[in-house]
Scaffold this motif. Structure first.
Motif, mmCIF file in Angstrom:
data_model
loop_
_atom_site.group_PDB
_atom_site.id
_atom_site.type_symbol
_atom_site.label_atom_id
_atom_site.label_comp_id
_atom_site.label_asym_id
_atom_site.label_seq_id
_atom_site.Cartn_x
_atom_site.Cartn_y
_atom_site.Cartn_z
ATOM 1 N N VAL A 73 0.949 -1.151 -0.122
ATOM 2 C CA VAL A 73 0.143 -0.280 -0.025
ATOM 3 C C VAL A 73 0.807 1.230 -0.041
ATOM 4 O O VAL A 73 1.759 1.371 0.743
ATOM 5 N N PRO A 74 0.945 1.960 -1.021
ATOM 6 C CA PRO A 74 1.548 3.261 -1.040
ATOM 7 C C PRO A 74 1.326 4.473 0.114
ATOM 8 O O PRO A 74 0.183 4.591 0.000
ATOM 9 N N LEU A 75 2.260 4.963 0.585
ATOM 10 C CA LEU A 75 2.034 6.001 1.791
ATOM 11 C C LEU A 75 2.500 7.383 1.118
ATOM 12 O O LEU A 75 1.836 8.157 1.245
ATOM 13 N N THR A 76 3.556 7.338 0.036
ATOM 14 C CA THR A 76 3.918 8.215 -0.592
ATOM 15 C C THR A 76 4.335 7.759 -1.903
ATOM 16 O O THR A 76 4.162 6.500 -2.201
ATOM 17 N N SER A 77 4.801 8.645 -2.875
ATOM 18 C CA SER A 77 5.410 7.998 -4.104
ATOM 19 C C SER A 77 6.606 7.300 -4.085
ATOM 20 O O SER A 77 6.772 6.391 -4.998
ATOM 21 N N SER A 78 7.188 6.955 -2.980
ATOM 22 C CA SER A 78 8.417 6.133 -2.950
ATOM 23 C C SER A 78 8.412 5.393 -1.530
ATOM 24 O O SER A 78 9.315 4.761 -1.101
ATOM 25 N N MET A 79 7.360 5.109 -0.733
ATOM 26 C CA MET A 79 7.244 4.409 0.294
ATOM 27 C C MET A 79 5.808 3.711 0.612
ATOM 28 O O MET A 79 4.896 4.314 0.248
ATOM 29 N N TYR A 80 5.967 2.596 0.905
ATOM 30 C CA TYR A 80 4.942 1.506 0.768
ATOM 31 C C TYR A 80 5.136 0.884 2.281
ATOM 32 O O TYR A 80 5.982 0.512 2.939
ATOM 33 N N VAL A 81 3.894 0.109 2.531
ATOM 34 C CA VAL A 81 3.448 -0.617 3.839
ATOM 35 C C VAL A 81 2.736 -1.855 3.182
ATOM 36 O O VAL A 81 2.002 -1.908 2.317
ATOM 37 N N PRO A 82 3.152 -3.155 3.683
ATOM 38 C CA PRO A 82 2.413 -4.207 3.485
ATOM 39 C C PRO A 82 0.861 -4.304 3.832
ATOM 40 O O PRO A 82 0.645 -3.660 4.858
ATOM 41 N N GLY A 83 0.020 -4.884 2.909
ATOM 42 C CA GLY A 83 -1.358 -4.953 3.467
ATOM 43 C C GLY A 83 -1.848 -6.156 2.787
ATOM 44 O O GLY A 83 -1.234 -6.835 1.921
ATOM 45 N N ARG A 84 -3.267 -6.236 3.129
ATOM 46 C CA ARG A 84 -3.871 -7.424 2.373
ATOM 47 C C ARG A 84 -5.271 -6.956 1.918
ATOM 48 O O ARG A 84 -6.028 -5.994 2.598
ATOM 49 N N ILE A 85 -5.724 -7.697 0.946
ATOM 50 C CA ILE A 85 -7.125 -7.333 0.109
ATOM 51 C C ILE A 85 -8.217 -8.006 1.126
ATOM 52 O O ILE A 85 -7.964 -9.378 1.096
ATOM 53 N N LYS A 86 -9.020 -6.971 1.416
ATOM 54 C CA LYS A 86 -10.332 -7.756 2.409
ATOM 55 C C LYS A 86 -11.574 -7.786 1.669
ATOM 56 O O LYS A 86 -12.243 -8.838 1.585
ATOM 57 N N ASP A 87 -11.733 -6.876 0.796
ATOM 58 C CA ASP A 87 -13.140 -6.748 -0.080
ATOM 59 C C ASP A 87 -12.786 -6.587 -1.367
ATOM 60 O O ASP A 87 -12.176 -5.492 -1.727
ATOM 61 N N LEU A 88 -13.100 -7.660 -2.213
ATOM 62 C CA LEU A 88 -12.928 -7.537 -3.716
ATOM 63 C C LEU A 88 -13.895 -6.415 -4.439
ATOM 64 O O LEU A 88 -13.650 -6.352 -5.614
ATOM 65 N N ASN A 89 -14.960 -6.196 -3.930
ATOM 66 C CA ASN A 89 -16.022 -5.294 -4.690
ATOM 67 C C ASN A 89 -16.117 -4.227 -3.936
ATOM 68 O O ASN A 89 -17.470 -3.602 -4.205
ATOM 69 N N ASN A 90 -15.263 -3.503 -3.442
ATOM 70 C CA ASN A 90 -15.515 -2.203 -2.975
ATOM 71 C C ASN A 90 -14.260 -1.235 -3.014
ATOM 72 O O ASN A 90 -12.924 -1.575 -2.571
ATOM 73 N N PHE A 91 -14.284 -0.150 -3.803
ATOM 74 C CA PHE A 91 -13.295 0.514 -4.305
ATOM 75 C C PHE A 91 -13.472 2.209 -3.847
ATOM 76 O O PHE A 91 -14.624 2.382 -3.774
ATOM 77 N N VAL A 92 -12.509 2.794 -3.463
ATOM 78 C CA VAL A 92 -12.618 4.292 -3.194
ATOM 79 C C VAL A 92 -11.919 4.670 -4.272
ATOM 80 O O VAL A 92 -10.665 4.753 -4.452
ATOM 81 N N ILE A 93 -12.384 5.942 -4.956
ATOM 82 C CA ILE A 93 -11.822 6.738 -6.144
ATOM 83 C C ILE A 93 -11.649 8.120 -5.801
ATOM 84 O O ILE A 93 -12.633 8.791 -5.403
ATOM 85 N N ASP A 94 -10.367 8.534 -6.351
ATOM 86 C CA ASP A 94 -10.333 9.779 -6.073
ATOM 87 C C ASP A 94 -10.961 10.629 -7.200
ATOM 88 O O ASP A 94 -10.211 10.680 -8.421
ATOM 89 N N ILE A 95 -11.759 11.489 -6.895
ATOM 90 C CA ILE A 95 -12.261 12.372 -8.271
ATOM 91 C C ILE A 95 -11.968 13.674 -8.432
ATOM 92 O O ILE A 95 -12.415 14.473 -8.984
ATOM 93 N N GLY A 96 -11.000 14.053 -7.417
ATOM 94 C CA GLY A 96 -10.418 15.254 -7.379
ATOM 95 C C GLY A 96 -10.827 16.278 -6.555
ATOM 96 O O GLY A 96 -11.932 16.037 -5.809
ATOM 97 N N THR A 97 -10.035 17.259 -6.159
ATOM 98 C CA THR A 97 -10.471 18.496 -5.488
ATOM 99 C C THR A 97 -10.569 18.094 -3.897
ATOM 100 O O THR A 97 -11.534 18.457 -3.057
ATOM 101 N N GLY A 98 -10.039 16.878 -3.572
ATOM 102 C CA GLY A 98 -10.233 16.265 -2.056
ATOM 103 C C GLY A 98 -11.373 15.527 -1.840
ATOM 104 O O GLY A 98 -11.938 14.987 -0.730
ATOM 105 N N TYR A 99 -12.202 15.037 -2.954
ATOM 106 C CA TYR A 99 -13.378 14.185 -2.705
ATOM 107 C C TYR A 99 -13.135 12.889 -3.410
ATOM 108 O O TYR A 99 -12.356 12.526 -4.337
ATOM 109 N N TYR A 100 -13.951 11.946 -2.682
ATOM 110 C CA TYR A 100 -13.787 10.389 -2.892
ATOM 111 C C TYR A 100 -15.185 9.929 -3.016
ATOM 112 O O TYR A 100 -15.902 10.239 -2.517
ATOM 113 N N ILE A 101 -15.214 8.777 -4.051
ATOM 114 C CA ILE A 101 -16.417 8.148 -3.850
ATOM 115 C C ILE A 101 -16.174 6.683 -4.015
ATOM 116 O O ILE A 101 -15.035 6.191 -4.177
#
Length: 227
Positions: A73-101
C-alpha cells in the motif's frame, strides 16, 4: 473551447499583406505564446489520460481469487507498507479536489472508461485548435519574411544608387591624380626643363579639356559653358 476555435477562424480572415512588419511581429509573438499554452494543456491532458487508463487496466486485471492477497500500500510516491485485500468489490476513487467516492468493481471500471473517453475528446478538440493556429502562424511568418526581404532589397537598391552618384566625382579626382603622378614621375626621371615644361603644359591642357567637357555636355555652345 468553441469560442477559441471561432476566434482562430476569424484570425485566418485577416489580410496579412496589409499589415506592417511590426504588426506581424506582434501577432507572431502572441500566437507563439498561445501555442506554448496549448502544448502545456495537451501535456496535462495526456498525463490525466495515462493515469485514468492505468487505473482502468489495474481493475481489468483484478481477479476474484485475490481475497486476502498480500499487497504493498503506497504511503508516498516512494514509500509503501504491506497490506492485504479484504473486500474485492469495494473501491474508493479519488475524483479530484479532495473528494472520494465508493464504487463496486464494475462501477469503477465504467467510471475510468468514461474518464478516458472524455479526456480523449478534449485532446482531439485542442489538437484541432492547435493545427489551425499552427497554419495561421506559418502564414504570418511567411508574409513577415517576404516583407523583410523586400525592405532589405530596397535598402540595397538605395545604397547602389548612392554609390552611382558618387562615381563621377571619384573619376574626376582620379584624373587629376593621374596628371600629378605623371609630373612627379617625370621629375624623378630627370627630364630636361624644357621637355618637362612642355609635358606639364600638355598635361594641364588635357585636364582643362576634361573639366570643360564634363561641365559642357554635347550640343551646347562653347561660350555657354565658360565659367
Amino acid at each position: 473551447m468553441a469560442g477559441t476555435a471561432n476566434a482562430a477562424a476569424k484570425s485566418e480572415m485577416i489580410d496579412l499583406t496589409n499589415l506592417s512588419p511590426d504588426q506581424l511581429m506582434q501577432i507572431k509573438q502572441e500566437f507563439e505564446q498561445e501555442m506554448t499554452n496549448i502544448q502545456d494543456s495537451l501535456s496535462t491532458l495526456h498525463s490525466c489520460k495515462a493515469k485514468y487508463a492505468g487505473s482502468k487496466d489495474a481493475l481489468e486485471a483484478f481477479q476474484p481469487d485475490w481475497e486476502n492477497r498480500q499487497i504493498l500500500v503506497p504511503l508516498t510516491s516512494s514509500m509503501y507498507v504491506p497490506g492485504r485485500i479484504k473486500d474485492l468489490n469495494n473501491f474508493v476513487i479519488d475524483i479530484g479536489t479532495g473528494y472520494y467516492i465508493e464504487k463496486d468493481l464494475q462501477g469503477s471500471k465504467d467510471y475510468f472508461k468514461r474518464r478516458v473517453e472524455y479526456v480523449q475528446e478534449q485532446i482531439e478538440k485542442i489538437e484541432k485548435i492547435h493545427l489551425q493556429k499552427t497554419r495561421f502562424l506559418n502564414s504570418v511568418i511567411g508574409v513577415l519574411e517576404m516583407k523583410q526581404a523586400a525592405a532589405l532589397k530596397m535598402i540595397q537598391q538605395q545604397q547602389q544608387q548612392q554609390q552611382q552618384k558618387r562615381a563621377p566625382s571619384l573619376r574626376r579626382k582620379n584624373s587629376f591624380d593621374d596628371v600629378a603622378h605623371t609630373v612627379k614621375a617625370r621629375l624623378t626621371c630627370g627630364l630636361p626643363v624644357r621637355a618637362l615644361s612642355l609635358s606639364l603644359s600638355l598635361s594641364l591642357a588635357l585636364a582643362v579639356v576634361y573639366v570643360q567637357s564634363a561641365r559642357c555636355p554635347l550640343g551646347r555652345s562653347r561660350g555657354a559653358c565658360i565659367v
